[in-house]
Design an enzyme around this catalytic site. Structure first.
Site, PDB file in Angstrom:
ATOM      1  CE1 TYR A  94     -12.046 -17.332  13.137  1.00  0.00           C
ATOM      2  CE2 TYR A  94     -13.188 -19.360  12.846  1.00  0.00           C
ATOM      3  CZ  TYR A  94     -11.908 -18.777  12.729  1.00  0.00           C
ATOM      4  OH  TYR A  94     -10.527 -19.460  12.308  1.00  0.00           O
TER       5      TYR A  94
ATOM      6  CE  LYS B   8     -10.590 -17.052   9.983  1.00  0.00           C
ATOM      7  NZ  LYS B   8      -9.367 -16.643   9.197  1.00  0.00           N
TER       8      LYS B   8
ATOM      9  CB  SER C 256     -11.955 -21.459   9.357  1.00  0.00           C
ATOM     10  OG  SER C 256     -12.383 -22.428  10.145  1.00  0.00           O
TER      11      SER C 256
HETATM   12  N1  NAP Z   1      -6.287 -22.412  15.401  1.00  0.00           N
HETATM   13  C1  NAP Z   1      -7.149 -23.007  14.860  1.00  0.00           C
HETATM   14  O1  NAP Z   1      -7.953 -23.748  15.292  1.00  0.00           O
HETATM   15  C2  NAP Z   1      -7.695 -22.592  13.337  1.00  0.00           C
HETATM   16  C3  NAP Z   1      -8.546 -23.302  12.633  1.00  0.00           C
HETATM   17  C4  NAP Z   1      -8.994 -22.837  11.493  1.00  0.00           C
HETATM   18  C5  NAP Z   1      -8.246 -21.488  10.942  1.00  0.00           C
HETATM   19  N2  NAP Z   1      -7.496 -20.914  11.810  1.00  0.00           N
HETATM   20  C6  NAP Z   1      -7.073 -19.553  11.268  1.00  0.00           C
HETATM   21  O2  NAP Z   1      -5.763 -19.650  11.084  1.00  0.00           O
HETATM   22  C7  NAP Z   1      -4.887 -18.387  11.315  1.00  0.00           C
HETATM   23  C8  NAP Z   1      -4.040 -18.362  12.359  1.00  0.00           C
HETATM   24  O3  NAP Z   1      -4.750 -18.775  13.627  1.00  0.00           O
HETATM   25  P1  NAP Z   1      -3.799 -19.303  14.881  1.00  0.00           P
HETATM   26  O4  NAP Z   1      -4.402 -20.265  15.363  1.00  0.00           O
HETATM   27  O5  NAP Z   1      -2.502 -19.455  14.395  1.00  0.00           O
HETATM   28  O6  NAP Z   1      -3.991 -18.064  15.762  1.00  0.00           O
HETATM   29  P2  NAP Z   1      -3.294 -17.406  17.012  1.00  0.00           P
HETATM   30  O7  NAP Z   1      -2.464 -18.399  17.582  1.00  0.00           O
HETATM   31  O8  NAP Z   1      -4.072 -16.592  17.867  1.00  0.00           O
HETATM   32  O9  NAP Z   1      -2.218 -16.197  16.436  1.00  0.00           O
HETATM   33  C9  NAP Z   1      -2.630 -15.194  15.665  1.00  0.00           C
HETATM   34  C10 NAP Z   1      -1.861 -14.335  15.244  1.00  0.00           C
HETATM   35  O10 NAP Z   1      -2.244 -12.945  14.542  1.00  0.00           O
HETATM   36  C11 NAP Z   1      -1.807 -12.055  15.299  1.00  0.00           C
HETATM   37  N3  NAP Z   1      -2.909 -11.039  15.023  1.00  0.00           N
HETATM   38  C12 NAP Z   1      -4.223 -11.184  15.590  1.00  0.00           C
HETATM   39  N4  NAP Z   1      -4.815  -9.928  15.389  1.00  0.00           N
HETATM   40  C13 NAP Z   1      -4.151  -8.957  14.781  1.00  0.00           C
HETATM   41  C14 NAP Z   1      -4.050  -7.567  14.433  1.00  0.00           C
HETATM   42  N5  NAP Z   1      -5.120  -6.966  14.535  1.00  0.00           N
HETATM   43  N6  NAP Z   1      -3.146  -7.064  13.919  1.00  0.00           N
HETATM   44  C15 NAP Z   1      -1.726  -7.967  13.817  1.00  0.00           C
HETATM   45  N7  NAP Z   1      -1.695  -9.145  14.267  1.00  0.00           N
HETATM   46  C16 NAP Z   1      -2.663  -9.896  14.537  1.00  0.00           C
HETATM   47  C17 NAP Z   1      -1.813 -12.544  16.765  1.00  0.00           C
HETATM   48  O11 NAP Z   1      -1.066 -11.427  17.424  1.00  0.00           O
HETATM   49  P3  NAP Z   1      -1.248 -10.966  18.915  1.00  0.00           P
HETATM   50  O12 NAP Z   1      -1.551 -12.497  19.483  1.00  0.00           O
HETATM   51  O13 NAP Z   1      -0.168 -10.259  19.298  1.00  0.00           O
HETATM   52  O14 NAP Z   1      -2.908 -10.373  18.702  1.00  0.00           O
HETATM   53  C18 NAP Z   1      -0.967 -13.675  16.621  1.00  0.00           C
HETATM   54  O15 NAP Z   1       0.419 -13.388  16.451  1.00  0.00           O
HETATM   55  C19 NAP Z   1      -6.358 -17.445  11.348  1.00  0.00           C
HETATM   56  O16 NAP Z   1      -6.540 -16.851  10.437  1.00  0.00           O
HETATM   57  C20 NAP Z   1      -7.170 -18.499  12.101  1.00  0.00           C
HETATM   58  O17 NAP Z   1      -8.639 -17.870  11.864  1.00  0.00           O
HETATM   59  C21 NAP Z   1      -7.359 -21.347  12.955  1.00  0.00           C
END
Ligand code: NAP
Length: 246
Positions: A151, A155, A138
């Site tokens: 967080y 990261k 991130s």
């Molecule tokens: N969205 C943002 O603004 C943003 C910005 C920068 C970086 N990121 C990074 O991008 C990545 C994806 O984010 P996203 O926004 O797509 O998140 P999201 O919409 O919350 O999706 C996360 C996915 O990971 C799964 N997950 C979480 N904990 C888990 C565990 N313990 N075991 C197995 N699966 C697990 C969740 O399943 P459940 O829902 O069933 O728990 C969900 O399917 C992350 O690394 C995040 O830090 C996101």
């Protein structure tokens, strides 16, 4: 760009593939001909993904469970491509950070990446195949953000873990890179950035004047997984609209 990236027949593991960015990466890899294992925590998400993308292999697992991860991945591989995408964003003011939030965040955002990568890299080495690993970090790894003490720390540690992995796995022809997105309006993004005042303040700090789309992040991940980035390892690819240079 998917058809030219050479994923046909290659085996890929994507974590956190039930929702958001991970789900879109799993679907894109599958469309590009990879044999994808989609790992996530909620069975219903994996069922709907497998319906949308026949051929995707679902793997339902809580990555915070070290033993369950070890047992499931021992028989799931070997893989040539790995996307460590699963993470949690549990935002709390520094003075109110709880032990539970800290433990959960370290378990999912850092420990599981090290553990899954160890298992998958050992299999790659045993098979004698080159590999590519992309860790989803991130912009928060490199910039302090209010309420993000835990967080940001996970990261930041993930960026450095990725560099050490790149150094040690390079001789085995395994590349390791990170993508570092700005805010993306997935479930995680919506929970943390839906307040219009908060999101406007962030957008004002992004030179391109907008948040990232899921596809912006997917495209960068596909590039780093593919042979188009064959000489790139230990790097962090910003998908932040210029946030970190502003
Ligand atoms: N969205 C943002 O603004 C943003 C910005 C920068 C970086 N990121 C990074 O991008 C990545 C994806 O984010 P996203 O926004 O797509 O998140 P999201 O919409 O919350 O999706 C996360 C996915 O990971 C799964 N997950 C979480 N904990 C888990 C565990 N313990 N075991 C197995 N699966 C697990 C969740 O399943 P459940 O829902 O069933 O728990 C969900 O399917 C992350 O690394 C995040 O830090 C996101």
């Amino acid at each position: 760009m998917e058809p030219q990236l050479g994923f046909r027949g290659r085996r890929a593991l994507v974590t956190g593939a039930g929702k958001g960015i991970g789900r879109a990466v799993a679907a894109a890899l599958s469309r590009a001909g990879a044999r994808v294992t989609a790992l996530s925590r909620t069975a219903a998400d994996l069922e709907s993904l497998a319906q949308e993308c026949p051929g995707i292999e679902p793997l339902c697992l809580d990555l915070a469970d070290w033993e369950a991860t070890e047992a499931a991945l021992r028989t799931a591989g070997p893989f040539e491509l790995l996307v460590n995408n699963a993470a949690v964003a549990l935002l709390q003011p520094f003075l109110e950070v709880t032990r539970e939030a800290l433990d959960r965040s370290l378990d999912v955002n850092l420990r599981s990446v090290l553990h899954v990568s160890q298992i998958v890299a050992r299999q790659m080495i045993a098979q004698g195949v080159p590999g590519a690993i992309v860790n989803v970090s991130s912009q928060a790894s490199q910039r302090a953000l209010r309420d993000h003490a835990v967080y940001c720390s996970t990261k930041s540690a993930l960026d450095m873990l990725s560099k050490v992995m790149a150094m040690e796995l390079g001789p085995h022809k395994i590349r390791v890179n990170t993508v570092n997105p700005t805010v993306v309006m997935t479930d995680m993004g919506r929970i943390n950035w839906s307040d219009p005042q908060k999101s406007a303040a962030m957008i004002n700090r992004i030179p391109l004047g907008k948040f990232a789309e899921v596809d912006d992040v997917v495209n960068s991940i596909l590039f780093l997984l593919s042979d188009k980035s064959a000489m790139t390892t230990g790097s962090s690819l910003m998908v932040d609209g210029g946030f970190l240079v502003s």
